[in-house]
Design a protein around this motif. Sequence first.
Motif, PDB file in Angstrom:
ATOM      1  N   GLN A   1      -0.990   1.264  -7.039  1.00  0.00           N
ATOM      2  CA  GLN A   1      -2.444   1.302  -7.042  1.00  0.00           C
ATOM      3  C   GLN A   1      -2.946   2.742  -6.936  1.00  0.00           C
ATOM      4  OE1 GLN A   1      -4.533  -0.506  -3.721  1.00  0.00           O
ATOM      5  NE2 GLN A   1      -5.992  -1.369  -5.142  1.00  0.00           N
TER       6      GLN A   1
ATOM      7  N   THR B   1      -8.491  -3.143  -3.011  1.00  0.00           N
ATOM      8  CA  THR B   1      -7.722  -4.368  -2.872  1.00  0.00           C
ATOM      9  C   THR B   1      -8.554  -5.370  -2.090  1.00  0.00           C
ATOM     10  OG1 THR B   1      -5.659  -3.147  -2.840  1.00  0.00           O
ATOM     11  CG2 THR B   1      -5.590  -5.394  -2.007  1.00  0.00           C
TER      12      THR B   1
ATOM     13  N   ILE C   1      -7.003  -4.654  -7.174  1.00  0.00           N
ATOM     14  CA  ILE C   1      -6.090  -5.768  -6.930  1.00  0.00           C
ATOM     15  C   ILE C   1      -6.822  -6.895  -6.204  1.00  0.00           C
ATOM     16  CG2 ILE C   1      -3.961  -6.499  -5.763  1.00  0.00           C
ATOM     17  CD1 ILE C   1      -2.882  -3.708  -6.052  1.00  0.00           C
TER      18      ILE C   1
ATOM     19  N   LEU D   1      -5.615  -6.427 -11.310  1.00  0.00           N
ATOM     20  CA  LEU D   1      -4.314  -7.060 -11.123  1.00  0.00           C
ATOM     21  C   LEU D   1      -4.512  -8.187 -10.115  1.00  0.00           C
ATOM     22  CD1 LEU D   1      -1.339  -6.621 -11.920  1.00  0.00           C
ATOM     23  CD2 LEU D   1      -1.107  -5.167  -9.913  1.00  0.00           C
TER      24      LEU D   1
ATOM     25  N   LEU E   1       3.359  -1.966  -4.429  1.00  0.00           N
ATOM     26  CA  LEU E   1       2.036  -2.281  -4.961  1.00  0.00           C
ATOM     27  C   LEU E   1       1.016  -1.227  -4.551  1.00  0.00           C
ATOM     28  CD1 LEU E   1       1.852  -6.167  -4.560  1.00  0.00           C
ATOM     29  CD2 LEU E   1       1.772  -4.880  -6.685  1.00  0.00           C
TER      30      LEU E   1
ATOM     31  N   PHE F   1      -5.659  -9.867  -4.067  1.00  0.00           N
ATOM     32  CA  PHE F   1      -4.413 -10.250  -3.427  1.00  0.00           C
ATOM     33  C   PHE F   1      -4.608 -11.598  -2.747  1.00  0.00           C
ATOM     34  CE2 PHE F   1      -0.779 -10.152  -0.770  1.00  0.00           C
ATOM     35  CZ  PHE F   1       0.095  -9.217  -1.311  1.00  0.00           C
TER      36      PHE F   1
END
Lengths: 357, 317
Positions: free
Chosen positions: A202, A36, A209, A177, A198, A211
């Motif tokens: 994941q 992320t 991701i 994402l 989330l 973010f």
Amino acid sequence: METILSVRDLTVAFHTYAGTVQAVRGVSFDLKKGETLAIVGESGSGKSVTSKAIMRLIPNPPGEITKGEIMFEGRDLVKLSDKEMQKVRGRDIAMIFQDPMTSLNPTMTIYKQIAEGLKRHQGLTGDDAKKRTLELLTLVGIPNPEARLKQYPHQLSGGMRQRIVIAIALACNPKVLIADEPTTALDVTIQAQILELLKDIQQKTGTAIIFITHDLGVVANMADRVAVMYAGKLIEKGTVDEIFYEPRHPYTWGLLGSMPRPSDDRSQDLPAIPGTPPNLLHPPVGDAFAPRNQYAMKIDFEKEPPFFPITDTHEAATWLLHPQAPYVEPPVAIRDLALKYRPDSTFAKSLLKGGLK
Amino acid sequence: MEKRSKLLEVKNLKQHFNIGRGRVVKAVDGLSFDIYEGEVLGLVGESGCGKSTTGRSIIGLYDATDGEVLFKGENVHAKKSRKEKLKFNRSMQMIFQDPYASLNPRMTVGDIIAEGIDIHGLATSKDERNNRVYDLLETVGLTKEHASRYPHEFSGGQRQRIGIARALAVEPDFIIADEPISALDVSIQAQVVNLMKQLQRDRSLTYLFIAHDLSMVKYISDRIGVMYQGHLVELCDADRLYENPMHAYTKSLLSAIPLPDPEHERTRKRIIYDRPTGGAVGKSSEDSSIPPLREIEPGHFVSMTDAELEAYQAQLV
């Protein structure tokens, strides 16, 4: 870890009547598999435009990707035709939008909205599509999914709607994402649920991701790595610990310092960053943060700083890291955090010795 | 704190909205609290809990369904004559949430700020009026050149400063700030909170500060009230509330805030508040009602039933 998405020198401009707004001015970063990456910044810093550019959702006109490349699985997304991009969008790269009130179609049932992507990208119809939709609704934690299929968005609460938006994004198992402020419109308790969801997803699916947020609390909760954005540029990149406990850019210091913490002494003023971000119609010469920067030196107003590497994973674009820069003392809040959590880091040690180099 | 005089007393305030077909939303349902002179009372809760409605009912933007609001001992909602209302309106002002919607786009900033001065006849000449506007602009960190401009020329933070200047123009004693910072960026939020704190000190103002951001609200408030479904569930000194939250809802709210601190976030345990939603169909009103506040320790009020009292006392540290 393997890099899945690589953005190089991305530049986005909007042509308006008042002139050309340079919303994103040469942004480069890599996204690794399963991680992320949080992009943090204030409104107008270009973080949303960056994410929309990756999805090729910048309306043209007035917007335009003027320079740079976005490499995904050996292809440059910038160069794809609209038709080719449609195959990537929603299937390989999906997006969760900020406002669940406006990102769902009010005239379509929940089932239709989720199955739209399944039908288009995976050719699923009938019972197969229904089965997969139910799976997705269960995955995002919607109670009684069977009953929701025929409902419309207005029949659901904000938190439930955001779960639907997430289910749509996850429909085709995307590799990347992009979550653009997915919890900003939600209450704190609902936000906590969505963030947990989330993270859980994941872990199950291994999707990477990006973010996007302005909330450093959410960043601390979600991110593996952080990129701080200001006035259309990235100014500091590092692991979440490096950004919070060993930050090097004065803007990162300002952002971290202006967040209230429960342990704060209320009789003191909150350390605020003075002034406002620059107008990107006429981006300033030199370091865009210089006019608001109490540590600014003469060179900050004349020449833009390059990225100076600090570790393999950490770099910051500030002249303070130049070998000839003077020693500086970061704000108390930054010092306190570093000494409390990372007393053995070189950062904390140099703070104790009287300043950063 | 107990020695200080009460500026505002809210007694059993109710604000029900008729939403048609005989259905009623009880946005605020029997709220009682006091605000002391010179203090900042924070009111927090999630969307729909009735915190904004409370502020709007107090200042009279809604006609309260039931209950009393006493300002300096006088019932403000019972006032009828124009003169009395005018006097009250001058002593209580409001700062709104949305700095984009709360300023008239067709008026100059100077006229927006001076509207109250004109209505209340606070300036005898045009020069005096303008000088007051310039002073106010400088007080909130803008310059007098800004007076002739229009709202669209300003950023969100600057507009909120204009909203603050407008509220200050009639020299009120009491200001209701309804989520004044939630539409602003983090770095700008700190600026506006600092400004509001400084004004409160310099002008010995009293605030009702309504917010959903629990960490910011602690910075400015002396006491904090936590609202849930139209009721106060906890009311306490600000530091004490964070140190020792008692009501399960307060605990869940506090445990849900992400802090800008990765180590803390890795270990944060969220407490989930599981209360059947009040007023659900088929339930007697007894079941769904939220019990009244009781004082568990000096200045610390928690909503509880008689049966819960002992359990709460055991929690005291």
